[in-house]
Design a protein around this motif. Structure first.
Motif, PDB file in Angstrom:
ATOM      1  N   MET A   4       2.116 -91.607 -44.383  1.00  0.00           N
ATOM      2  CA  MET A   4       1.239 -91.636 -43.212  1.00  0.00           C
ATOM      3  C   MET A   4       1.627 -90.503 -42.304  1.00  0.00           C
ATOM      4  O   MET A   4       2.766 -90.418 -41.873  1.00  0.00           O
ATOM      5  CB  MET A   4       1.433 -92.962 -42.465  1.00  0.00           C
ATOM      6  N   GLN A   5       0.686 -89.641 -42.038  1.00  0.00           N
ATOM      7  CA  GLN A   5       1.033 -88.458 -41.283  1.00  0.00           C
ATOM      8  C   GLN A   5       1.097 -88.723 -39.792  1.00  0.00           C
ATOM      9  O   GLN A   5       1.614 -87.944 -39.037  1.00  0.00           O
ATOM     10  CB  GLN A   5      -0.002 -87.355 -41.540  1.00  0.00           C
ATOM     11  N   GLN A   6       0.525 -89.827 -39.335  1.00  0.00           N
ATOM     12  CA  GLN A   6       0.547 -89.999 -37.884  1.00  0.00           C
ATOM     13  C   GLN A   6       1.890 -90.549 -37.478  1.00  0.00           C
ATOM     14  O   GLN A   6       2.463 -91.408 -38.132  1.00  0.00           O
ATOM     15  CB  GLN A   6      -0.569 -90.934 -37.441  1.00  0.00           C
ATOM     16  N   GLY A   7       2.399 -90.061 -36.391  1.00  0.00           N
ATOM     17  CA  GLY A   7       3.674 -90.572 -35.889  1.00  0.00           C
ATOM     18  C   GLY A   7       3.426 -91.301 -34.594  1.00  0.00           C
ATOM     19  O   GLY A   7       2.386 -91.148 -33.969  1.00  0.00           O
ATOM     20  N   GLN A  20      -5.876-102.572 -34.501  1.00  0.00           N
ATOM     21  CA  GLN A  20      -6.819-102.453 -35.607  1.00  0.00           C
ATOM     22  C   GLN A  20      -7.360-101.043 -35.722  1.00  0.00           C
ATOM     23  O   GLN A  20      -7.583-100.536 -36.823  1.00  0.00           O
ATOM     24  CB  GLN A  20      -7.963-103.449 -35.415  1.00  0.00           C
ATOM     25  N   ASN A  21      -7.583-100.402 -34.561  1.00  0.00           N
ATOM     26  CA  ASN A  21      -8.031 -99.008 -34.623  1.00  0.00           C
ATOM     27  C   ASN A  21      -7.002 -98.135 -35.309  1.00  0.00           C
ATOM     28  O   ASN A  21      -7.332 -97.291 -36.155  1.00  0.00           O
ATOM     29  CB  ASN A  21      -8.287 -98.474 -33.202  1.00  0.00           C
ATOM     30  N   ILE A  22      -5.734 -98.357 -34.945  1.00  0.00           N
ATOM     31  CA  ILE A  22      -4.677 -97.565 -35.561  1.00  0.00           C
ATOM     32  C   ILE A  22      -4.639 -97.815 -37.064  1.00  0.00           C
ATOM     33  O   ILE A  22      -4.506 -96.880 -37.861  1.00  0.00           O
ATOM     34  CB  ILE A  22      -3.306 -97.888 -34.929  1.00  0.00           C
ATOM     35  N   ASN A  23      -4.760 -99.094 -37.450  1.00  0.00           N
ATOM     36  CA  ASN A  23      -4.765 -99.417 -38.880  1.00  0.00           C
ATOM     37  C   ASN A  23      -5.907 -98.729 -39.603  1.00  0.00           C
ATOM     38  O   ASN A  23      -5.723 -98.161 -40.682  1.00  0.00           O
ATOM     39  CB  ASN A  23      -4.889-100.929 -39.075  1.00  0.00           C
ATOM     40  N   LEU A  28     -12.328 -92.128 -33.985  1.00  0.00           N
ATOM     41  CA  LEU A  28     -11.168 -92.962 -33.674  1.00  0.00           C
ATOM     42  C   LEU A  28     -10.147 -92.195 -32.858  1.00  0.00           C
ATOM     43  O   LEU A  28      -9.538 -92.736 -31.928  1.00  0.00           O
ATOM     44  CB  LEU A  28     -10.525 -93.468 -34.965  1.00  0.00           C
ATOM     45  N   LYS A  29      -9.978 -90.912 -33.199  1.00  0.00           N
ATOM     46  CA  LYS A  29      -9.030 -90.094 -32.448  1.00  0.00           C
ATOM     47  C   LYS A  29      -9.412 -90.087 -30.978  1.00  0.00           C
ATOM     48  O   LYS A  29      -8.556 -90.274 -30.101  1.00  0.00           O
ATOM     49  CB  LYS A  29      -9.046 -88.654 -32.976  1.00  0.00           C
ATOM     50  N   LYS A  30     -10.714 -89.907 -30.728  1.00  0.00           N
ATOM     51  CA  LYS A  30     -11.165 -89.872 -29.330  1.00  0.00           C
ATOM     52  C   LYS A  30     -10.774 -91.151 -28.620  1.00  0.00           C
ATOM     53  O   LYS A  30     -10.187 -91.140 -27.534  1.00  0.00           O
ATOM     54  CB  LYS A  30     -12.699 -89.697 -29.274  1.00  0.00           C
ATOM     55  N   VAL A  31     -11.098 -92.284 -29.268  1.00  0.00           N
ATOM     56  CA  VAL A  31     -10.830 -93.574 -28.635  1.00  0.00           C
ATOM     57  C   VAL A  31      -9.338 -93.742 -28.373  1.00  0.00           C
ATOM     58  O   VAL A  31      -8.911 -94.105 -27.272  1.00  0.00           O
ATOM     59  CB  VAL A  31     -11.344 -94.720 -29.537  1.00  0.00           C
ATOM     60  N   LEU A  32      -8.533 -93.443 -29.397  1.00  0.00           N
ATOM     61  CA  LEU A  32      -7.105 -93.716 -29.265  1.00  0.00           C
ATOM     62  C   LEU A  32      -6.441 -92.769 -28.273  1.00  0.00           C
ATOM     63  O   LEU A  32      -5.587 -93.186 -27.484  1.00  0.00           O
ATOM     64  CB  LEU A  32      -6.426 -93.627 -30.634  1.00  0.00           C
ATOM     65  N   SER A  65       1.174 -90.970 -25.669  1.00  0.00           N
ATOM     66  CA  SER A  65       2.064 -91.888 -26.383  1.00  0.00           C
ATOM     67  C   SER A  65       1.763 -91.977 -27.854  1.00  0.00           C
ATOM     68  O   SER A  65       2.423 -92.706 -28.564  1.00  0.00           O
ATOM     69  CB  SER A  65       1.953 -93.289 -25.772  1.00  0.00           C
ATOM     70  N   ILE A  66       0.735 -91.302 -28.316  1.00  0.00           N
ATOM     71  CA  ILE A  66       0.396 -91.429 -29.737  1.00  0.00           C
ATOM     72  C   ILE A  66       0.139 -90.037 -30.287  1.00  0.00           C
ATOM     73  O   ILE A  66      -0.359 -89.148 -29.587  1.00  0.00           O
ATOM     74  CB  ILE A  66      -0.835 -92.354 -29.920  1.00  0.00           C
ATOM     75  N   ASN A  67       0.509 -89.863 -31.539  1.00  0.00           N
ATOM     76  CA  ASN A  67       0.302 -88.582 -32.193  1.00  0.00           C
ATOM     77  C   ASN A  67      -0.479 -88.808 -33.482  1.00  0.00           C
ATOM     78  O   ASN A  67      -0.013 -89.497 -34.380  1.00  0.00           O
ATOM     79  CB  ASN A  67       1.658 -87.939 -32.495  1.00  0.00           C
ATOM     80  N   LEU A  68      -1.686 -88.250 -33.534  1.00  0.00           N
ATOM     81  CA  LEU A  68      -2.526 -88.500 -34.699  1.00  0.00           C
ATOM     82  C   LEU A  68      -2.756 -87.248 -35.516  1.00  0.00           C
ATOM     83  O   LEU A  68      -3.690 -87.179 -36.293  1.00  0.00           O
ATOM     84  CB  LEU A  68      -3.884 -89.059 -34.235  1.00  0.00           C
ATOM     85  N   GLU A  69      -1.911 -86.242 -35.319  1.00  0.00           N
ATOM     86  CA  GLU A  69      -2.145 -84.999 -36.057  1.00  0.00           C
ATOM     87  C   GLU A  69      -1.334 -84.987 -37.339  1.00  0.00           C
ATOM     88  O   GLU A  69      -0.356 -85.715 -37.485  1.00  0.00           O
ATOM     89  CB  GLU A  69      -1.739 -83.797 -35.185  1.00  0.00           C
ATOM     90  N   GLU A  70      -1.762 -84.128 -38.253  1.00  0.00           N
ATOM     91  CA  GLU A  70      -0.982 -83.918 -39.464  1.00  0.00           C
ATOM     92  C   GLU A  70       0.260 -83.127 -39.100  1.00  0.00           C
ATOM     93  O   GLU A  70       0.224 -82.289 -38.222  1.00  0.00           O
ATOM     94  CB  GLU A  70      -1.787 -83.085 -40.465  1.00  0.00           C
ATOM     95  N   ASP A  71       1.340 -83.401 -39.814  1.00  0.00           N
ATOM     96  CA  ASP A  71       2.540 -82.596 -39.512  1.00  0.00           C
ATOM     97  C   ASP A  71       2.352 -81.182 -40.013  1.00  0.00           C
ATOM     98  O   ASP A  71       1.947 -81.008 -41.151  1.00  0.00           O
ATOM     99  CB  ASP A  71       3.762 -83.184 -40.230  1.00  0.00           C
TER     100      ASP A  71
END
Lengths: 131, 262
Positions: free
Chosen positions: A2-5, A22-25, A114-118, A125-131
């Protein structure tokens, strides 16, 4: 995998609701499916190119009997039959390639949503990018 | 696996799936910690351990998935080979059938028919005779119109299929495969059974369906597992943040008191 940290914030109490979880899932699932699709698309594209090359070779060659691979063996087949078979296989592969690419596009757009929402909720506090 | 401690559940759909316990979603970290009697460190340790266990199961499932994904193309290849053998065998009857239909058509409409065969060798002398017989009949009629019926592209039939197969790395040998009604299927465990072509196709199709169904179930399991991994990771992050927050609050209060005293 999972690339998101999930980087820890600077101690702020950010409440995570069930909906957020659930959004994160969902995002995680989409991300995984996206990577699988990339591999599948690469594979299908290779297969398509190979069939294209095979077709061209067939046109260039002027042998009557062509060895066509079925399973693990090469069967001697007349040229026209091989041509037909290659056409069929090319069509099928191209169609499935198209479908895969469509699915990939839809996944990309869903992930962007989903990225927008999160990001709106969690900001840093959340990182949704690829490493 | 250790049982999940009671906590504010977020409404998980399943409490476990095929032996994989679900990770309970925590609504509020503070409530969870007070209810379960854990302090931050032990809660963190517990969840870390859970995460490791999930990872182990994930590795296992991924290996199974890889196996299945390799098996399915194998079965498809076998199906292709059996289908080719069957098709080869079947062309004889198809030719005869076509010729018979052609003859019936000729009889009904009594047309003078010119049949030109394209460059293919029809090895069924029988079918040739039937066609010729109808031709003779139709020439007796008074119809002048000619219908040129071209025989459909007929596969030039060699009785046996020539195939090159790999004997060893880089070494190929030629096999002459006669027309046959039966094929042998390798079932594994040093067992090979002979089946008729139809039975073989049915068996292989069955195996393919089963493999695809198992793969689907496996993929669903993996998705469930990944969700639990995500929930656990988020929980770990939240407990950690809560802990950091608590420490910071504790640090601030004594300094505030010290400042007030001074």
């Amino acid at each position: 995998m999972m690339q998101q940290g999930k980087s820890s914030s600077s101690g702020s109490e950010m409440q995570v609701t069930w909906e957020d979880q659930q959004n994160i899932n969902t995002f995680s699932r989409l991300n995984n499916r996206f990577h699988e699709l990339e591999d599948d698309i690469k594979f299908a594209k290779e297969k398509c190119d190979n069939l294209e090359d095979a077709g061209n070779e067939l046109i260039l060659s002027d042998e009557e009997m062509v060895r066509f691979q079925i399973g693990e063996v090469f069967a001697h087949m007349p040229r026209e039959e091989v041509e037909t078979k290659i056409e069929e296989m090319k069509e099928a592969t191209c169609k499935s390639l198209e479908k895969l690419q469509q699915e990939k596009e839809s996944i990309v757009s869903q992930m962007a949503e989903l990225k927008k929402v999160l990001y709106a909720k969690f900001k840093d506090s959340i990182n949704l990018e690829e490493d | 696996m250790s049982s999940s401690s009671p906590s504010g559940s977020g409404g998980d759909d399943l409490s476990e799936r095929r032996g994989i316990p679900a990770a309970k979603f925590i609504q509020d970290v503070e409530t969870y910690l007070s209810q379960s009697g854990f302090d931050s460190n032990s809660a963190l340790a517990f969840h870390q351990e859970r995460l490791q266990q999930y990872k182990v199961v994930e590795m296992k499932l991924l290996a199974q998935q890889r196996d299945l994904q390799a098996k399915i193309p194998d079965i498809e290849k076998c199906l292709e080979v059996v289908a080719t053998l069957e098709a080869r065998k079947g062309t004889g009857e198809v030719e005869l059938g076509c010729a018979l239909i052609l003859a019936a058509y000729l009889k009904t409409f009594s047309l003078k028919v010119l049949i030109s065969m394209l460059a293919c060798e029809i090895e069924h002398v029988v079918s040739q005779n039937i066609v010729l017989a109808s031709l003779e009949e139709s020439t007796e009629t008074s119809f002048k119109s000619c219908l040129i019926v071209t025989a459909e592209h007929v596969v030039s039939r060699n009785i046996s299929l020539l195939a090159d197969f790999e004997v060893s790395e880089g070494i190929y040998s030629r096999a002459c495969i006669e027309d046959t009604d039966s094929v042998c299927l390798w079932l594994g465990a040093n067992v090979m059974l002979e089946y008729s072509c139809e039975e073989a196709t049915a068996l292989l199709r069955n195996n393919l369906e089963n493999a695809k169904a198992s793969l689907e179930v496996l993929v669903a399991d993996l998705q469930f597992l990944r969700d639990q991994v995500t929930v656990t990771q988020v929980t770990i992050a939240r407990i950690y943040n809560y802990d950091v927050h608590q420490r910071r609050v504790k640090q601030v209060t004594p300094t505030a008191i010290a400042a007030a005293d001074a």
